[in-house]
Design an enzyme around this catalytic site. Structure first.
Site, short mmCIF file in Angstrom:
data_model
loop_
_atom_site.label_atom_id
_atom_site.label_comp_id
_atom_site.label_asym_id
_atom_site.label_seq_id
_atom_site.Cartn_x
_atom_site.Cartn_y
_atom_site.Cartn_z
N ARG A 200 37.31 45.08 43.25
CA ARG A 200 36.53 45.83 43.47
C ARG A 200 37.27 47.24 44.09
O ARG A 200 38.47 47.03 44.28
CB ARG A 200 36.00 45.22 45.40
CG ARG A 200 35.36 43.74 45.16
CD ARG A 200 35.11 43.05 46.06
NE ARG A 200 34.74 42.08 45.97
CZ ARG A 200 35.14 40.82 46.20
NH1 ARG A 200 36.29 41.18 46.43
NH2 ARG A 200 34.58 39.51 46.26
N HIS B 114 31.83 49.26 39.90
CA HIS B 114 31.27 47.78 40.20
C HIS B 114 30.99 46.95 38.72
O HIS B 114 31.83 46.14 38.79
CB HIS B 114 30.57 47.14 40.85
CG HIS B 114 30.98 45.62 41.70
ND1 HIS B 114 32.15 45.14 43.22
CD2 HIS B 114 30.05 44.81 42.02
CE1 HIS B 114 32.30 44.11 42.56
NE2 HIS B 114 30.56 43.97 42.18
N ARG C 45 33.95 45.20 36.84
CA ARG C 45 34.22 43.88 37.51
C ARG C 45 33.50 43.31 36.66
O ARG C 45 33.93 42.23 36.31
CB ARG C 45 34.23 44.25 38.72
CG ARG C 45 34.72 42.86 39.44
CD ARG C 45 35.00 43.32 40.98
NE ARG C 45 34.57 41.90 42.17
CZ ARG C 45 35.67 40.89 42.23
NH1 ARG C 45 35.94 41.62 42.16
NH2 ARG C 45 34.91 39.53 43.28
N LYS D 217 37.75 41.39 50.14
CA LYS D 217 36.36 40.29 51.09
C LYS D 217 36.65 39.24 51.72
O LYS D 217 36.81 38.31 51.04
CB LYS D 217 35.09 40.31 49.86
CG LYS D 217 33.60 40.45 50.51
CD LYS D 217 32.93 40.74 48.88
CE LYS D 217 31.40 40.78 50.39
NZ LYS D 217 30.03 40.84 48.85
N TYR E 138 27.99 35.74 35.67
CA TYR E 138 27.92 35.77 34.48
C TYR E 138 27.98 35.37 33.05
O TYR E 138 28.17 35.24 32.14
CB TYR E 138 29.89 36.13 34.54
CG TYR E 138 30.00 36.75 35.58
CD1 TYR E 138 30.13 38.08 35.59
CD2 TYR E 138 30.65 36.41 36.71
CE1 TYR E 138 30.31 38.87 36.48
CE2 TYR E 138 30.96 37.49 37.97
CZ TYR E 138 30.52 38.90 37.85
OH TYR E 138 30.97 39.37 38.96
N HIS F 71 35.98 34.57 44.22
CA HIS F 71 34.83 34.37 45.00
C HIS F 71 34.72 32.74 45.93
O HIS F 71 35.70 31.93 45.40
CB HIS F 71 33.96 34.44 43.62
CG HIS F 71 32.99 35.02 43.03
ND1 HIS F 71 32.73 35.15 41.93
CD2 HIS F 71 33.17 36.49 43.64
CE1 HIS F 71 32.34 36.21 41.46
NE2 HIS F 71 32.72 37.58 42.80
#
Length: 356
Positions: free
Chosen positions: A213, A303, A306, A238, A338, A329
């Site tokens: 990120r 982003h 990524r 995050k 994805y 995640h």
């Protein structure tokens, strides 16, 4: 700007609450604007103008003085400042990131500006009206509206300790299912090759090759790069989580080239003053300029690199569980998005048109 440009127009609600007191440095144009209102009066004693105090007047003031710096103070503004300070403290005590604190406080500020009343007196109807305003008039995305509701919910729980209305009764807009934009490998190479500055090039190498990120790449420190194990340590990403991601051979070569030229000390990418890290906005600007040079016409952001990292790994046969770990995640469902943009399976499907 009007008149001598840039002077503050201060709009104050009078103690009686029936009039708006307007104070500004004199100019004929400003006076002309005041006289556009249906009702107004001039007080020579206070050197102030007065108009009726209602929501329409406030909207009109903002519209007519749109090129001015307008400050609206009300008899409840001091209470709202106190409420916002309480919320800020509550968010910090809960361990929310600086970015989330800023975002939540921004939502509450906008909410307070809309309802034009004390935040201590809000009810569920105020929240419903604001939600409809965001959806119908502002055309805000569903994710933006849901975050606004979440921030108001936090405020009600942490600051007001309110139980007289249930936030669960408040309907939320349906979550939008948007597919991420993905760049091809050729487009990624073109973006990186368009950069002549080695510092800028190194940043893009890292974001794409490790799936970082933008907030993670600017906060990297020298000792986060483990060249022996070929890993990059992400500290407090995050969700306040540490994780490791991969360090590619090409990126390591680029990092060594960058180090010889710039010799960073603490932060891998120091900002202009050298005391802190590079700003996220700086990286976004670097990416935007690179896309223009590479003639990328689609709407993409930093982003997107990524997203492209994850998609290209999936297309290369990497297991989805490993990609989830590399991206940091919490839920596998987040990573599964994805599978909808990869060409791995779709490329094997032949259009019926081609069989005609």
């Amino acid at each position: 700007m009007l008149g001598d440009g840039g002077r503050i127009v201060s709009i104050l609600v009078s103690e009686q609450g029936e009039e708006l007191k307007i104070v500004f440095d004199y100019s004929e144009e400003r006076v002309h604007i005041i006289k556009k209102f249906d009702w107004y009066r001039w007080s020579s004693k206070e050197k102030s103008w007065y108009i009726k105090n209602n929501s329409e007047s406030i909207k009109q003031i903002k519209l007519l003085f749109k090129n001015e710096n307008v400050i609206i103070e009300s008899n409840y503004s001091c209470f709202n400042k106190k409420a916002l300070n309480q919320m800020s403290d509550a968010l910090k005590l809960k361990g929310y990131s600086h970015k989330t604190v800023k975002s939540y406080l921004g939502h509450i500020n906008r909410f307070a500006d809309f309802i034009q009343k004390s935040l201590y007196d809000i009810d569920i109807n105020d929240i419903k009206k604001y939600t409809l305003y965001l959806l119908d008039e502002k055309n805000s995305s569903h994710s933006f509206v849901n975050q606004a509701i979440s921030s108001i919910k936090f405020f009600c729980t942490a600051v007001l300790h309110q139980s007289h209305f249930s936030m669960e009764l408040l309907p939320r807009p349906k979550k939008e299912k948007k597919l991420p934009n993905v760049l091809s490998k050729e487009e990624v190479i073109n973006i990186i090759n368009s950069l002549e500055n080695e510092k800028h090039k190194t940043i893009m190498y890292l974001i794409y090759s490790a799936g970082l990120r933008v907030g993670e790449v600017v906060r990297l420190k020298l000792d986060d790069i483990d060249s022996k194990r070929m890993l990059i340590r992400i500290s407090q990403g995050k969700g306040r989580k540490d994780r490791y991601t991969i360090l590619s051979e090409l990126t390591l070569k680029q990092l060594r080239k960058y180090y010889i030229l710039y010799k960073p000390e603490q932060w891998l990418f120091p900002g202009g003053n050298g005391k802190s890290f590079l700003t996220e906005r700086s990286v976004q600007k670097i990416f935007e300029d690179a896309c223009n040079k590479a003639k990328i016409k689609r709407k993409v952001t930093v982003h997107t690199l990524r997203h492209s990292f994850a998609t290209h790994l999936l297309e290369g046969g990497t297991d989805l569980r490993y990609i989830q770990e590399l991206l940091g995640h919490t839920s596998s469902k987040t990573t599964e998005i994805y599978t909808h943009v990869t060409q791995k399976n779709l490329s094997n499907i032949k259009s019926p048109l081609d069989n005609i």
